[in-house]
Design an enzyme around this catalytic site. Structure first.
Site, PDB file in Angstrom:
ATOM      1  N   TRP A 131      48.725  64.036  22.350  1.00  0.00           N
ATOM      2  CA  TRP A 131      47.287  64.034  22.586  1.00  0.00           C
ATOM      3  C   TRP A 131      46.766  62.605  22.365  1.00  0.00           C
ATOM      4  O   TRP A 131      47.151  61.939  21.419  1.00  0.00           O
ATOM      5  CB  TRP A 131      46.582  65.012  21.622  1.00  0.00           C
ATOM      6  CG  TRP A 131      45.095  64.948  21.785  1.00  0.00           C
ATOM      7  CD1 TRP A 131      44.364  65.514  22.775  1.00  0.00           C
ATOM      8  CD2 TRP A 131      44.181  64.247  20.938  1.00  0.00           C
ATOM      9  NE1 TRP A 131      43.038  65.201  22.608  1.00  0.00           N
ATOM     10  CE2 TRP A 131      42.893  64.430  21.492  1.00  0.00           C
ATOM     11  CE3 TRP A 131      44.335  63.469  19.783  1.00  0.00           C
ATOM     12  CZ2 TRP A 131      41.752  63.869  20.914  1.00  0.00           C
ATOM     13  CZ3 TRP A 131      43.201  62.910  19.209  1.00  0.00           C
ATOM     14  CH2 TRP A 131      41.924  63.118  19.777  1.00  0.00           C
TER      15      TRP A 131
ATOM     16  N   ASP B  85      29.497  69.604  29.675  1.00  0.00           N
ATOM     17  CA  ASP B  85      30.815  69.915  29.105  1.00  0.00           C
ATOM     18  C   ASP B  85      30.736  71.141  28.203  1.00  0.00           C
ATOM     19  O   ASP B  85      29.777  71.938  28.261  1.00  0.00           O
ATOM     20  CB  ASP B  85      31.363  68.668  28.382  1.00  0.00           C
ATOM     21  CG  ASP B  85      32.878  68.561  28.454  1.00  0.00           C
ATOM     22  OD1 ASP B  85      33.544  69.261  27.673  1.00  0.00           O
ATOM     23  OD2 ASP B  85      33.400  67.795  29.285  1.00  0.00           O
ATOM     24  N   ASP B  86      31.688  71.292  27.350  1.00  0.00           N
ATOM     25  CA  ASP B  86      31.876  72.448  26.474  1.00  0.00           C
ATOM     26  C   ASP B  86      30.615  72.771  25.649  1.00  0.00           C
ATOM     27  O   ASP B  86      29.918  71.866  25.197  1.00  0.00           O
ATOM     28  CB  ASP B  86      33.032  72.089  25.522  1.00  0.00           C
ATOM     29  CG  ASP B  86      33.588  73.282  24.800  1.00  0.00           C
ATOM     30  OD1 ASP B  86      33.025  74.382  24.931  1.00  0.00           O
ATOM     31  OD2 ASP B  86      34.607  73.101  24.105  1.00  0.00           O
TER      32      ASP B  86
ATOM     33  N   ARG C 204      43.667  74.895  17.901  1.00  0.00           N
ATOM     34  CA  ARG C 204      42.243  74.604  18.095  1.00  0.00           C
ATOM     35  C   ARG C 204      41.435  75.898  17.902  1.00  0.00           C
ATOM     36  O   ARG C 204      40.511  76.186  18.654  1.00  0.00           O
ATOM     37  CB  ARG C 204      41.964  74.004  19.476  1.00  0.00           C
ATOM     38  CG  ARG C 204      40.719  73.130  19.473  1.00  0.00           C
ATOM     39  CD  ARG C 204      40.183  72.843  20.861  1.00  0.00           C
ATOM     40  NE  ARG C 204      39.102  71.860  20.804  1.00  0.00           N
ATOM     41  CZ  ARG C 204      38.177  71.729  21.714  1.00  0.00           C
ATOM     42  NH1 ARG C 204      38.168  72.507  22.790  1.00  0.00           N
ATOM     43  NH2 ARG C 204      37.240  70.828  21.590  1.00  0.00           N
TER      44      ARG C 204
ATOM     45  N   LYS D 175      35.108  71.185  35.848  1.00  0.00           N
ATOM     46  CA  LYS D 175      36.166  70.614  34.997  1.00  0.00           C
ATOM     47  C   LYS D 175      36.906  71.780  34.357  1.00  0.00           C
ATOM     48  O   LYS D 175      36.332  72.527  33.578  1.00  0.00           O
ATOM     49  CB  LYS D 175      35.532  69.710  33.934  1.00  0.00           C
ATOM     50  CG  LYS D 175      36.523  69.089  32.957  1.00  0.00           C
ATOM     51  CD  LYS D 175      35.786  68.133  32.017  1.00  0.00           C
ATOM     52  CE  LYS D 175      36.659  67.608  30.899  1.00  0.00           C
ATOM     53  NZ  LYS D 175      35.876  66.808  29.940  1.00  0.00           N
ATOM     54  N   TRP D 176      38.178  71.944  34.719  1.00  0.00           N
ATOM     55  CA  TRP D 176      39.000  73.087  34.266  1.00  0.00           C
ATOM     56  C   TRP D 176      39.868  72.597  33.112  1.00  0.00           C
ATOM     57  O   TRP D 176      40.834  71.878  33.315  1.00  0.00           O
ATOM     58  CB  TRP D 176      39.868  73.577  35.428  1.00  0.00           C
ATOM     59  CG  TRP D 176      40.709  74.771  35.160  1.00  0.00           C
ATOM     60  CD1 TRP D 176      41.677  74.908  34.198  1.00  0.00           C
ATOM     61  CD2 TRP D 176      40.699  76.016  35.870  1.00  0.00           C
ATOM     62  NE1 TRP D 176      42.250  76.148  34.278  1.00  0.00           N
ATOM     63  CE2 TRP D 176      41.682  76.853  35.295  1.00  0.00           C
ATOM     64  CE3 TRP D 176      39.958  76.502  36.953  1.00  0.00           C
ATOM     65  CZ2 TRP D 176      41.946  78.135  35.756  1.00  0.00           C
ATOM     66  CZ3 TRP D 176      40.222  77.781  37.423  1.00  0.00           C
ATOM     67  CH2 TRP D 176      41.203  78.590  36.819  1.00  0.00           C
ATOM     68  N   ASP D 177      39.517  73.021  31.912  1.00  0.00           N
ATOM     69  CA  ASP D 177      40.188  72.514  30.710  1.00  0.00           C
ATOM     70  C   ASP D 177      41.268  73.490  30.234  1.00  0.00           C
ATOM     71  O   ASP D 177      41.279  74.678  30.623  1.00  0.00           O
ATOM     72  CB  ASP D 177      39.124  72.299  29.617  1.00  0.00           C
ATOM     73  CG  ASP D 177      39.513  71.230  28.610  1.00  0.00           C
ATOM     74  OD1 ASP D 177      40.689  70.829  28.577  1.00  0.00           O
ATOM     75  OD2 ASP D 177      38.628  70.796  27.836  1.00  0.00           O
TER      76      ASP D 177
ATOM     77  N   ASN E 177      43.249  73.693  26.385  1.00  0.00           N
ATOM     78  CA  ASN E 177      43.335  72.927  25.143  1.00  0.00           C
ATOM     79  C   ASN E 177      44.379  73.363  24.133  1.00  0.00           C
ATOM     80  O   ASN E 177      44.258  73.034  22.959  1.00  0.00           O
ATOM     81  CB  ASN E 177      41.959  72.926  24.458  1.00  0.00           C
ATOM     82  CG  ASN E 177      41.038  71.920  25.108  1.00  0.00           C
ATOM     83  OD1 ASN E 177      41.358  70.741  25.173  1.00  0.00           O
ATOM     84  ND2 ASN E 177      39.913  72.375  25.626  1.00  0.00           N
TER      85      ASN E 177
ATOM     86  N   CYS F 298      42.056  69.224  33.488  1.00  0.00           N
ATOM     87  CA  CYS F 298      41.981  68.615  32.165  1.00  0.00           C
ATOM     88  C   CYS F 298      42.817  69.488  31.240  1.00  0.00           C
ATOM     89  O   CYS F 298      42.833  70.712  31.387  1.00  0.00           O
ATOM     90  CB  CYS F 298      40.521  68.603  31.730  1.00  0.00           C
ATOM     91  SG  CYS F 298      40.252  68.043  30.046  1.00  0.00           S
TER      92      CYS F 298
ATOM     93  N   ASP G  49      41.974  62.072  26.494  1.00  0.00           N
ATOM     94  CA  ASP G  49      40.796  62.119  25.625  1.00  0.00           C
ATOM     95  C   ASP G  49      40.594  60.791  24.910  1.00  0.00           C
ATOM     96  O   ASP G  49      39.595  60.604  24.227  1.00  0.00           O
ATOM     97  CB  ASP G  49      40.957  63.230  24.578  1.00  0.00           C
ATOM     98  CG  ASP G  49      40.450  64.559  25.112  1.00  0.00           C
ATOM     99  OD1 ASP G  49      39.861  64.580  26.202  1.00  0.00           O
ATOM    100  OD2 ASP G  49      40.650  65.583  24.429  1.00  0.00           O
TER     101      ASP G  49
END
Ligand code: DGJ
Length: 699
Positions: free
Chosen positions: A168, A328-329, A405, A438-440, A442, A485, A507
């Site tokens: 990361w 964003d988030d 996370r 934006k397809w994240d 995590n 992403c 990031d």
């Protein structure tokens, strides 16, 4: 172009040739394009197209299956070779596309009646060759497939291996080592192509470099084995880690597609890979289309925002000349940190001031496009979705799942879950009328289990489910710009790029760190897919400070965005950003679609993009380290026309000079007075950066 002469088959691209002998399943040659000599005269060196246990080839093998009688041996003999005018699609998996011919080779194991098919596509306008394989169970009993690699390439000679590894915030750092004797493995076992080891690798020697990649976003494996017999075998494909696939009678298992390319050096290889990705991987409306300058609120606000804050940033973005605002988030469920709400894709009315639709409309009314963040493959335990459907989560029965996370993953191998994701994410896009998504993603996979899905099939069934979902959603919104992403650039691979026209590279937005990350990424992927943002100072990942000029220059290597609260900047900084954006837009075609080369000197690193006609170029040179008394830093440019003269100017300075392309590329040009050492001191040791603008002078 593919030419068949009896058992000898020749695949030509503009600059390379691959020669195969079909009946003996051998590679006779792969490398720089051959002339018109007799390919049948090329001596055999025992370089095989595939390999299985049960023969006296003890090198790592490309195929392993277990017959119903428990045997592992296979004796695959040549059956037929055909040239197909249409490139066959691979069921359920993304693959490259475009005009060209495909060679299909079939080998059959007489005892079991199992057939292996190999595919080699030579595109009309690419130096990359696409390769895949499939196994058809023609027996009367089910077999278990333990390994099917997409590509085997046997080479002779000594090689070094280049990989792009990290984690990361430090993706795709270039590492090179001697292949040595024995087996070298580059792989992922975490369920996604991973931050740790990208599937793109190079195998190099003094005569040139081979590049390999896999059109797949899950567990991959690339092995390079130098045998004592002088052969070096490269295998590329799905990782056989925990892989055990039941292949019923009459069924087929198709491998993902691998790609390979040869070039005389790494610069040429990158150019060939870039052209291939731009032309044969990226598709739809955004292919070849200039990408908008965006402002994203993530590093500006994190989860702490309301409608007023968002609109104020959007207004500042518009004033600066940005074209797209990305929320964003944190806009859904009751998400105020990363412990909740994934899966609850309904609006947080409080934070969005009445919902996504009204917020998106207000942003659009300012003259900006609107983009939205989602993380569709995840579920928070603190979510209505989890409370209603705990069995949607990927977890092993009776065990406490591993949280990463603070979240779990959805069991995307289950069709009900896939349908839920398609329905809810389509609804988000439709109700916000989003121009960009934006397809994240995590976290990595841990508790790989789905009811009724054998563990040996889980990883790949997840990928098939994921591709089904992403395919349906992107098809439903063909005009939307999708950016992939994965906690930065963790799933930046060719499989992703078949659906997402661009990818968030990392990031880590620190300019100095970004130079290595972007440079590493650029070996296998073009700048047209690399999201690159200017962020606040001190940087949130490293605490380091760099000038706004340096941050902008570095971000110009990719698709420019700003990821900070613009309202907190001074008037002066906002004016500088407006001028940066205006410059970027004027030169966007060149920056985004020119031929990209990495630049490297002593203590310097950067890039140059050169127009196809070589009449214009933009170079960024960064001085990474400087000590008082150091000699003037030097650099050699690349990709220019050696016979042309260029007017070289420096952005933001009066310095202009006319210099020959040959001199710029062949001499170590000192960069006199171009770095402002006094200013650099104010940035407490930040990098110094200059952007050079080159225009060919008409004689
Ligand atoms: C990880 C991404 O890489 C960031 O850009 C941001 O979108 C966060 N996730 C949001 O949670």
């Amino acid at each position: 172009m593919i030419k068949k002469k009896g058992q000898y088959i020749r695949l030509d691209t503009a600059a390379t040739t691959l020669v195969i002998r079909a009946d003996t399943a051998e590679y006779l040659y792969y490398g720089q394009r051959l002339g018109g000599g007799d390919i049948a005269a090329i001596p055999s060196a025992g370089k095989k197209l595939f390999s299985c246990p049960g023969t006296n080839d003890y090198t790592e093998y490309s195929l392993l299956f277990e017959s119903a009688d428990g045997g592992f041996a296979a004796d695959l003999q040549f059956s037929k070779a055909r040239v197909l005018a249409e490139k066959p699609e691979i069921p359920g998996l993304p693959s490259s596309y475009g005009d060209g011919k495909t060679l299909e080779l079939k080998y059959v194991d007489a005892a079991s009646r199992l057939s292996l098919f190999l595919y080699y596509t030579a595109f009309d306008n690419s130096d990359v060759i696409a390769v895949s394989s499939k196994l058809v169970n023609g027996t009367r009993k089910p077999v278990r497939l333990r390994r099917l690699m997409s590509l085997q390439l046997d080479l002779t000679g000594d090689y070094s291996v280049v990989t792009f590894d990290g984690g990361w915030a430090r993706e795709r750092q270039r590492h090179e080592r001697d292949a040595g004797y024995g087996i070298f493995v580059n792989d992922s076992k975490s369920g996604y192509s991973s931050h740790a080891h990208n599937p793109f690798i190079e195998v190099k020697n003094e005569y040139g470099v081979y590049g390999f990649n896999l059109v797949y976003s899950g567990n991959h494996k690339e092995t390079v084995e130098r045998g004592t017999d002088g052969r070096t075998r490269v295998l590329v494909g799905i990782n056989d880690y925990m892989f055990d696939w039941a292949l019923p009678v009459g069924e087929t298992f198709s491998s993902p597609e691998a790609v390979m390319c040869w070039a005389p050096d790494e610069d040429a290889l990158s150019l060939r890979m870039h052209a291939f990705v731009g032309e044969h991987i990226v598709r739809g409306k955004w292919k070849r289309r200039e990408r908008p300058v965006l402002v994203n609120n993530w590093e500006g606000t994190y989860f702490d925002f309301n409608e007023e804050k968002i609109l104020s940033i959007a207004a500042a973005a518009k004033e600066a000349g940005a074209e797209l605002f990305v929320l964003d988030d944190g806009w859904f469920g009751h998400r105020n940190d990363d412990t909740s709400s994934l899966g609850d894709w309904y609006d947080n009315v409080e934070k969005t001031g009445g919902g996504l639709a009204s917020l998106a409309d207000k942003v659009r009314a300012m003259g900006l496009s609107f983009g939205i963040w989602v993380e569709p493959e995840m579920i928070s335990e603190d979510s209505d979705l989890y409370r209603a459907h705990p069995n949607y989560a990927m977890k092993l029965p009776g065990r406490k799942p591993v949280r990463l996370r603070n979240q779990l993953m959805l069991n995307m191998a289950d069709e009900r879950v896939q349908n839920f994701v398609v329905r809810t994410i389509c609804d988000v896009i439709a109700r916000s009328n989003a121009d960009y998504v934006k397809w994240d993603f995590n976290r990595s996979m841990t508790d790989c289990y789905g009811k009724g899905i054998p563990s040996g099939e889980y990883f790949h069934r997840y990928m098939l489910g994921y591709y089904r979902v992403v395919c349906k959603i992107t098809k439903r919104f063909p005009f939307v710009l999708f950016e992939g992403c994965a906690g930065g650039g963790g799933r930046l691979d060719l499989g992703s790029l078949c659906f997402f026209s661009q990818y968030w590279t990392s990031d880590n937005t620190d300019a100095r760190e970004r130079i290595a990350i972007q440079s590493g990424t650029s070996y296998g992927y073009p700048q047209t897919v690399m999201g690159a943002h200017v962020s606040a100072c001190p940087n949130h990942q490293t605490g380091a400070s760099n000038s706004l000029e340096a941050r902008f220059n570095v971000a110009c290597e990719g698709l420019l965005g700003y990821e900070l609260d613009l309202t907190k900047l001074s008037e002066e900084e906002r004016a500088e950003i407006a001028s940066q954006i205006s410059f970027y837009k004027e030169n966007r075609k060149l920056l985004q679609f020119g031929d990209h080369y990495r630049l490297q000197g002593k203590n310097t690193a950067g890039f140059i993009t050169v127009s196809k006609d070589r009449n214009a170029a933009i170079a960024v040179v960064n001085l990474l380290e400087w000590h008082p008394g150091d000699p003037a830093p030097c650099i050699r440019l690349k990709g220019l026309n050696p016979a042309a003269n260029y007017e070289v100017s420096v952005r933001g300075s009066e310095w202009v000079r006319c210099i020959g392309g040959d001199v710029l590329m062949q001499a170590d040009i000192p960069l006199p007075g171009l770095f402002d050492f006094e200013a650099a001191k104010r940035w407490s040791g930040g990098i110094m950066s200059r952007m050079y603008i080159l225009r060919r002078q008409r004689s």
